[in-house]
Design an enzyme around this catalytic site. Structure first.
Site, short mmCIF file in Angstrom:
data_model
loop_
_atom_site.label_atom_id
_atom_site.label_comp_id
_atom_site.label_asym_id
_atom_site.label_seq_id
_atom_site.Cartn_x
_atom_site.Cartn_y
_atom_site.Cartn_z
N HIS A 264 9.56 0.90 -19.99
CA HIS A 264 8.19 0.95 -20.52
C HIS A 264 7.99 0.20 -21.84
O HIS A 264 6.95 -0.39 -22.07
CB HIS A 264 7.69 2.40 -20.63
CG HIS A 264 8.41 3.23 -21.65
ND1 HIS A 264 9.60 3.85 -21.37
CD2 HIS A 264 8.11 3.55 -22.93
CE1 HIS A 264 9.99 4.52 -22.45
NE2 HIS A 264 9.11 4.35 -23.41
N HIS B 39 0.08 2.82 -22.44
CA HIS B 39 -0.72 3.27 -23.61
C HIS B 39 -2.21 3.31 -23.30
O HIS B 39 -3.02 3.50 -24.21
CB HIS B 39 -0.46 2.38 -24.81
CG HIS B 39 0.92 2.58 -25.40
ND1 HIS B 39 1.26 3.71 -26.12
CD2 HIS B 39 2.04 1.82 -25.33
CE1 HIS B 39 2.55 3.62 -26.48
NE2 HIS B 39 3.03 2.48 -26.01
N ASP C 221 6.41 9.91 -22.32
CA ASP C 221 6.76 9.13 -23.51
C ASP C 221 6.25 9.82 -24.77
O ASP C 221 6.94 9.89 -25.79
CB ASP C 221 6.10 7.74 -23.36
CG ASP C 221 6.56 6.77 -24.43
OD1 ASP C 221 7.71 6.89 -24.91
OD2 ASP C 221 5.77 5.88 -24.78
N LYS D 272 8.93 -4.49 -26.75
CA LYS D 272 9.20 -4.36 -28.18
C LYS D 272 10.21 -5.39 -28.69
O LYS D 272 10.32 -5.60 -29.89
CB LYS D 272 9.67 -2.93 -28.50
CG LYS D 272 8.52 -1.93 -28.51
CD LYS D 272 8.97 -0.59 -29.03
CE LYS D 272 7.80 0.38 -29.10
NZ LYS D 272 8.26 1.74 -29.41
#
Ligand SMILES: [Fe+2]
Ligand SMILES: [Fe+2]
Length: 336
Positions: A184, A238, A266, A188
């Site tokens: 997920h 998100h 999460d 990053k």
């Protein structure tokens, strides 16, 4: 070094076990034997096994029951099972499939057919193991830049699988979300580390930078059909049920189900983990934030059906968190 596969042969008759041994041992397979279903299950908990050859007709616990138990236990369900059935019995074959068998072979055993099935099923298993290994390796690269650890990634996969099971999703969906939810936060790797590891709250422009990780994640995962599930999760985890999330502001069921599941998993785990700028929440404090909100986070952000499931099964989240807790660290370095 070549891998030596361990095959567990389960049959109540010595003659049949000897026959399997005679056929398989010369080819370099290591054979373990069990003469009852109970003994087979004990071996499976104590030893590593790559494949089970399972006779149907055994006293006490028959092959269907043994197979059902293997396939319903999270520790053993990945082990392939070949059922050995009486020739031409359609009923036996159907019951084997229902019990979760991966293959079946007719009796009397045909040596070349047995060898081919064993070879093919082990090759398929190896391929799946390699796929899983590579997904986890890919997922772990995102930690390099972030405060999250490998166990955060694994826990999110496990919580997501529990929710999917409670939602009544098929086994394939559950297995896929368990594995691919670990990707997920893949994106990053593209976010500057000084932002992700900042000692304090992020300002608005830093927050905008972090938000790009969803699209970056989807881009890295790319377009392979087997990773389409993970790509949807990376892109939409998100998004919020009330439409206030990012990157697109999708609302309600516009958000893929797998992403709605991972969102709550999460969020729970992020609350339980300490960050440089925020303390670790205990289980009850994390549940309170998710179910009642804290100003930044609101219950309206989550799919109401999934939130209801979370409320019902939150003790399972606590147990999983404890089971897969991170190793203690000193100044961010693991203790050995
Ligand atoms: Fe994220
Ligand atoms: Fe995460």
């Amino acid at each position: 070094m070549e891998k030596i596969y361990k095959i567990l042969c389960v049959d109540d008759e010595d003659f049949n076990l000897d026959l399997l041994e005679t056929i398989l041992s010369p080819l370099g397979y290591e054979l373990l034997t069990a003469q009852s279903g109970k003994a087979a299950l004990e071996t499976l908990t104590a030893r590593h096994v790559d494949l089970v050859l399972l006779d149907i007709n055994m006293p006490e616990m028959d092959g269907y029951e043994v197979c059902g138990k293997i396939k319903s236990d999270p520790q053993t369900r990945h082990i392939p099972v070949i059922m050995i059935t009486s020739l031409d019995s359609r009923d036996n074959k159907l019951r084997s499939i229902e019990a979760g068998a991966d293959e079946f072979l007719g009796k009397p055993l045909d040596q070349s057919e047995l060898l081919l099935r064993v070879k093919n099923i082990l090759a398929a298993r190896d391929y799946e193991d390699t796929f899983t290994y590579l997904i986890h390796a890919l997922a772990r690269t995102s930690e390099a830049n972030d405060m999250d650890t490998g166990n955060h990634i694994l826990r999110v996969g496990e919580y997501s699988a529990i929710i999917a099971r409670e939602l009544g999703m098929p086994e394939k969906f559950i297995e896929t979300i368990r594995l691919q939810a670990t990707l997920h936060d893949m994106g990053k790797v593209h976010i500057p580390s000084h932002i992700l590891k900042k000692d304090g709250r992020l300002n608005e422009s830093e927050m905008e930078e972090v938000k790009k990780h969803s699209a970056f994640g989807a881009m890295i995962i790319g377009d392979h059909p087997r990773l389409a599930f993970g790509k949807r999760i990376a892109l939409s985890h998100h998004e919020k049920w009330d439409g206030t999330g990012y990157p697109t502001g999708l609302k309600g069921e516009e958000i893929p189900l797998e992403a709605r599941i991972v969102a709550i998993a999460d969020c729970y785990d992020a609350l339980r983990n300490s960050r440089i700028y925020k303390p670790r929440y205990d289980h009850w404090a994390a549940c309170k934030v998710i179910t009642e909100g804290d100003g930044r986070l609101q219950p309206e952000h989550f799919d109401p059906q999934i939130l209801a499931i979370f409320k019902r099964i939150e003790p399972m989240f606590a147990a999983l968190y404890d089971k897969l807790k991170d190793a203690p660290t000193v100044n961010g370095n693991p203790l050995h």
